[in-house]
Design a protein around this motif. Structure first.
Motif, PDB file in Angstrom:
ATOM      1  N   HIS A 130     -86.410  49.817  -4.596  1.00 28.31           N
ATOM      2  CA  HIS A 130     -87.278  50.397  -5.609  1.00 28.31           C
ATOM      3  C   HIS A 130     -86.424  50.930  -6.744  1.00 28.31           C
ATOM      4  O   HIS A 130     -85.475  51.686  -6.529  1.00 28.31           O
ATOM      5  CB  HIS A 130     -88.124  51.521  -5.007  1.00 28.31           C
ATOM      6  N   GLY A 131     -86.735  50.534  -7.968  1.00 32.88           N
ATOM      7  CA  GLY A 131     -85.907  50.868  -9.120  1.00 32.88           C
ATOM      8  C   GLY A 131     -86.070  52.284  -9.608  1.00 32.88           C
ATOM      9  O   GLY A 131     -86.472  52.523 -10.757  1.00 32.88           O
ATOM     10  N   SER A 132     -85.727  53.246  -8.777  1.00 31.46           N
ATOM     11  CA  SER A 132     -85.724  54.644  -9.194  1.00 31.46           C
ATOM     12  C   SER A 132     -84.468  54.909 -10.016  1.00 31.46           C
ATOM     13  O   SER A 132     -83.524  54.113  -9.995  1.00 31.46           O
ATOM     14  CB  SER A 132     -85.744  55.554  -7.973  1.00 31.46           C
ATOM     15  N   LYS A 171     -92.630  49.487 -16.250  1.00 35.55           N
ATOM     16  CA  LYS A 171     -92.991  49.003 -17.585  1.00 35.55           C
ATOM     17  C   LYS A 171     -91.845  49.153 -18.576  1.00 35.55           C
ATOM     18  O   LYS A 171     -91.515  48.224 -19.308  1.00 35.55           O
ATOM     19  CB  LYS A 171     -94.224  49.754 -18.087  1.00 35.55           C
ATOM     20  N   HIS A 172     -91.217  50.327 -18.620  1.00 30.72           N
ATOM     21  CA  HIS A 172     -90.164  50.600 -19.605  1.00 30.72           C
ATOM     22  C   HIS A 172     -88.801  50.396 -18.950  1.00 30.72           C
ATOM     23  O   HIS A 172     -88.241  51.317 -18.347  1.00 30.72           O
ATOM     24  CB  HIS A 172     -90.291  52.024 -20.146  1.00 30.72           C
ATOM     25  N   ILE A 173     -88.272  49.194 -19.069  1.00 33.70           N
ATOM     26  CA  ILE A 173     -87.017  48.875 -18.373  1.00 33.70           C
ATOM     27  C   ILE A 173     -85.977  48.198 -19.265  1.00 33.70           C
ATOM     28  O   ILE A 173     -84.902  47.844 -18.775  1.00 33.70           O
ATOM     29  CB  ILE A 173     -87.285  47.981 -17.144  1.00 33.70           C
ATOM     30  N   VAL A 174     -86.256  48.021 -20.533  1.00 27.93           N
ATOM     31  CA  VAL A 174     -85.287  47.349 -21.412  1.00 27.93           C
ATOM     32  C   VAL A 174     -83.947  48.066 -21.378  1.00 27.93           C
ATOM     33  O   VAL A 174     -82.877  47.435 -21.327  1.00 27.93           O
ATOM     34  CB  VAL A 174     -85.836  47.264 -22.846  1.00 27.93           C
ATOM     35  N   PHE A 231     -77.368  57.065 -19.035  1.00 28.77           N
ATOM     36  CA  PHE A 231     -78.358  56.149 -18.487  1.00 28.77           C
ATOM     37  C   PHE A 231     -79.296  56.859 -17.515  1.00 28.77           C
ATOM     38  O   PHE A 231     -80.510  56.661 -17.560  1.00 28.77           O
ATOM     39  CB  PHE A 231     -77.677  54.984 -17.765  1.00 28.77           C
ATOM     40  N   TYR A 232     -78.734  57.664 -16.621  1.00 25.84           N
ATOM     41  CA  TYR A 232     -79.571  58.353 -15.631  1.00 25.84           C
ATOM     42  C   TYR A 232     -80.595  59.250 -16.326  1.00 25.84           C
ATOM     43  O   TYR A 232     -81.779  59.272 -15.940  1.00 25.84           O
ATOM     44  CB  TYR A 232     -78.706  59.187 -14.691  1.00 25.84           C
ATOM     45  N   ALA A 233     -80.159  59.967 -17.356  1.00 29.47           N
ATOM     46  CA  ALA A 233     -81.082  60.853 -18.073  1.00 29.47           C
ATOM     47  C   ALA A 233     -82.191  60.045 -18.745  1.00 29.47           C
ATOM     48  O   ALA A 233     -83.371  60.417 -18.682  1.00 29.47           O
ATOM     49  CB  ALA A 233     -80.316  61.673 -19.105  1.00 29.47           C
ATOM     50  N   LEU A 234     -81.835  58.932 -19.378  1.00 29.76           N
ATOM     51  CA  LEU A 234     -82.835  58.110 -20.068  1.00 29.76           C
ATOM     52  C   LEU A 234     -83.768  57.437 -19.061  1.00 29.76           C
ATOM     53  O   LEU A 234     -84.994  57.403 -19.261  1.00 29.76           O
ATOM     54  CB  LEU A 234     -82.126  57.052 -20.918  1.00 29.76           C
ATOM     55  N   ASP A 235     -83.210  56.917 -17.981  1.00 33.40           N
ATOM     56  CA  ASP A 235     -84.034  56.243 -16.981  1.00 33.40           C
ATOM     57  C   ASP A 235     -84.971  57.229 -16.287  1.00 33.40           C
ATOM     58  O   ASP A 235     -86.138  56.902 -16.000  1.00 33.40           O
ATOM     59  CB  ASP A 235     -83.141  55.556 -15.945  1.00 33.40           C
ATOM     60  N   ALA A 236     -84.492  58.446 -16.023  1.00 34.41           N
ATOM     61  CA  ALA A 236     -85.337  59.462 -15.404  1.00 34.41           C
ATOM     62  C   ALA A 236     -86.496  59.844 -16.331  1.00 34.41           C
ATOM     63  O   ALA A 236     -87.623  60.078 -15.875  1.00 34.41           O
ATOM     64  CB  ALA A 236     -84.500  60.698 -15.063  1.00 34.41           C
ATOM     65  N   TYR A 239     -88.963  57.035 -16.141  1.00 31.59           N
ATOM     66  CA  TYR A 239     -89.524  56.958 -14.786  1.00 31.59           C
ATOM     67  C   TYR A 239     -90.597  58.028 -14.563  1.00 31.59           C
ATOM     68  O   TYR A 239     -91.610  57.782 -13.899  1.00 31.59           O
ATOM     69  CB  TYR A 239     -88.390  57.111 -13.775  1.00 31.59           C
ATOM     70  N   ARG A 240     -90.341  59.213 -15.118  1.00 32.27           N
ATOM     71  CA  ARG A 240     -91.275  60.332 -14.929  1.00 32.27           C
ATOM     72  C   ARG A 240     -92.355  60.396 -16.005  1.00 32.27           C
ATOM     73  O   ARG A 240     -93.259  61.224 -15.929  1.00 32.27           O
ATOM     74  CB  ARG A 240     -90.501  61.654 -14.931  1.00 32.27           C
ATOM     75  N   ARG A 241     -92.212  59.526 -16.978  1.00 27.12           N
ATOM     76  CA  ARG A 241     -93.143  59.566 -18.107  1.00 27.12           C
ATOM     77  C   ARG A 241     -94.580  59.325 -17.626  1.00 27.12           C
ATOM     78  O   ARG A 241     -94.849  58.440 -16.830  1.00 27.12           O
ATOM     79  CB  ARG A 241     -92.755  58.492 -19.120  1.00 27.12           C
ATOM     80  N   ALA A 242     -95.482  60.111 -18.112  1.00 26.57           N
ATOM     81  CA  ALA A 242     -96.892  59.988 -17.713  1.00 26.57           C
ATOM     82  C   ALA A 242     -97.414  58.613 -18.096  1.00 26.57           C
ATOM     83  O   ALA A 242     -97.142  58.091 -19.180  1.00 26.57           O
ATOM     84  CB  ALA A 242     -97.723  61.073 -18.398  1.00 26.57           C
ATOM     85  N   GLY A 243     -98.161  57.999 -17.175  1.00 33.39           N
ATOM     86  CA  GLY A 243     -98.757  56.700 -17.459  1.00 33.39           C
ATOM     87  C   GLY A 243     -97.833  55.539 -17.217  1.00 33.39           C
ATOM     88  O   GLY A 243     -98.132  54.416 -17.614  1.00 33.39           O
ATOM     89  N   GLU A 244     -96.696  55.785 -16.525  1.00 40.62           N
ATOM     90  CA  GLU A 244     -95.790  54.676 -16.197  1.00 40.62           C
ATOM     91  C   GLU A 244     -96.521  53.679 -15.311  1.00 40.62           C
ATOM     92  O   GLU A 244     -97.010  54.007 -14.236  1.00 40.62           O
ATOM     93  CB  GLU A 244     -94.560  55.206 -15.448  1.00 40.62           C
ATOM     94  N   LYS A 245     -96.651  52.451 -15.785  1.00 38.59           N
ATOM     95  CA  LYS A 245     -97.373  51.419 -15.055  1.00 38.59           C
ATOM     96  C   LYS A 245     -96.537  50.149 -14.987  1.00 38.59           C
ATOM     97  O   LYS A 245     -95.613  49.953 -15.753  1.00 38.59           O
ATOM     98  CB  LYS A 245     -98.717  51.103 -15.728  1.00 38.59           C
TER      99      LYS A 245
END
Length: 481
Positions: A130-132, A171-174, A231-236, A239-245
């Protein structure tokens, strides 16, 4: 497999025929001499500039034409140098330049790349995590560590598909794949000649195998740690952003902690590849075979022959399902082989002029990176090498500046160590600044897009590198150069 073998045979036959053609006149390559670089004008660098600009621009402005005819374009630029050079200085001098470029420099370069590409392409990692943010950061850190061992191309090809599967429900993985290019396809390859082509070219020119490890470890560790934290800060955040689908254009695979590795025998072959490169740097029997235009040391001949054998062994022992799972094909290495043959041929007069120093056509460039007392300015070498590596391939760019500062590996590893460190760091680190800075960059982009990831455009990617990498490199300059 058969197509790959046919490509290798075709390339070898072409090189042989070209050599015979150059030697077939009354002029003898054995008695000819390559001219002094001071006698060459800047126009001799035009074919080299032409092939590099073709690589940079034609895939963007005429992609279909480029992909159909890149081999012919590369051959045309090589002929654009060899034919006038033969006319001006004789067929013998042209033959010497050609044979030196192909036999002494290009052949060991492409043999190692092919071995790493083939062996790494036989290792297939199946399963999905899982891409956490923690998992993504761990995969990027692993790829960064592997890049100096199995090459940036090998590490990128090994981990790009597991990373895609791990994130196919987000959804947001670029940003994940942009940082993957930064770290795995570039900066991570800075600790050994196996890591990135520029460092292997340095190794072929006499730079010690572990010299790179000891001198680039600190700047590399600093940059990688900083990029991984960013990267960890941006990915987190995403990842936690509301509405991540889940992105609607991706095909999710079930998450699993079970990872299966197919083609494990290739890890043994990979260790043998590393051992062969080490052997060629440590074993010095003093036996040299002289051919017109090149001096071949026994240890280098043994290394390259053994690497070819390991490549063939990998093709035989790897399960077909492993290469199918990696979507392995010969197209990337075929493109690299054809383009770099032309690069190594057309760079010959550039190297001659650079070695002429202040007597050569590139004296103004030498003045730009040298202070009033004639000493090299390390920060200028770092940025000059880096800027050119961003938009031209970083391997030939490294050679240009290596020769600009004298081309004597022993002197550069001792009294000129800080300057060689700056050149090496600029070539490897800043190859990440654009898609065309290093070969794996475009490969990662293409694979990600094939799985539905909307990667940034050429200029969009430049925006990412300007926002993330340039500040990091400025800080690196202040701390280390």
């Amino acid at each position: 497999m058969q197509r790959g073998a046919a490509c290798v045979r075709k390339a070898a036959a072409s090189a042989f025929v070209s050599t015979i053609v150059l030697w077939s006149s009354g002029a003898s390559a054995a008695t000819a001499a390559i001219p002094d670089g001071a006698a060459l004008g800047p126009h001799w660098a035009a074919p080299f500039a032409g092939i590099l600009l073709s690589i940079a621009l034609l895939p963007l402005v005429a992609p279909a034409f480029w992909h159909r005819h890149f081999g012919k374009i590369a051959a045309a630029w090589a002929i654009a140098f060899l034919a006038p050079f033969a006319y001006a200085f004789g067929l013998g001098a042209a033959a010497l330049a050609f044979v030196h470029a192909i036999v002494a420099e290009y052949a060991p370069f492409i043999v190692l790349l092919t071995a790493l590409y083939t062996v790494a392409g036989g290792i297939c990692v199946r399963g999905s995590l899982h891409g956490s943010p923690r998992v993504n950061t761990a995969l990027l850190a692993l790829g960064t560590a592997l890049a100096s061992i199995m090459g940036t191309t090998g590490a990128a090809m090994l981990l790009i598909r597991p990373l895609l599967r791990a994130n196919d429900d987000r959804k947001h993985i670029v940003h994940v794949f942009v940082f993957f290019i930064f770290l795995v396809a570039n900066v991570g390859g800075s600790l050994s000649p196996l890591g990135d082509p520029p460092l292997f070219l340095g190794f072929l020119n006499g730079v010690g195998f572990f010299w790179t490890t000891s001198h680039l470890a600190l700047p590399m560790s600093f940059i990688c740690a900083l990029l991984l934290v960013m990267f960890y800060a941006l990915d987190a955040y995403f990842y936690r952003r509301a509405g991540e689908k889940r992105a609607p254009n991706l095909d999710p695979t079930p998450d699993s902690v079970r990872i299966v590795i197919e083609g494990k025998r290739n890890f043994v072959l990979l260790a043998l590849v590393i051992g062969l490169v080490l052997m060629s740097g440590l074993w010095k029997p003093g036996i040299v075979f002289d051919v017109p235009g090149a001096h071949l040391a026994l240890q280098d001949v043994v290394r390259d022959a053994a690497l070819v054998l390991l490549t063939l062994v990998s093709l035989v022992i790897t399960p077909r399902t492993a290469r199918t799972g990696n979507a392995f094909n010969w197209a990337p290495i075929e493109e690299v082989a054809k383009l770099f043959a032309a690069i190594f041929i057309t760079i010959a007069p550039v190297v001659m002029m650079l070695r002429a120093g202040e007597r050569g056509a590139f004296a103004p460039l030498l003045q730009l990176v040298t202070d009033a007392h004639g000493r090299p300015i390390d920060a200028m070498y770092f940025w000059a090498t880096g800027i050119l590596s961003s938009f031209l391939d970083n391997a030939p760019t490294y050679l240009v500046f290596f020769n600009l500062v004298g081309g004597d590996a022993h002197a550069l590893m001792t009294t000129g160590a800080s300057t060689l460190t700056a050149i090496s760091a600029g070539a490897v680190f800043m190859g990440a600044n654009s898609y065309i800075g290093n070969a794996p960059n475009f490969m990662v982009k293409a694979i990600a897009e094939s799985r539905g990831v909307r990667m940034p455009s050429f200029f969009g990617y430049l925006g990412w590198s300007a926002a993330v990498l340039i500040p990091v490199f400025l800080l690196t300059t202040w701390l280390f150069f």
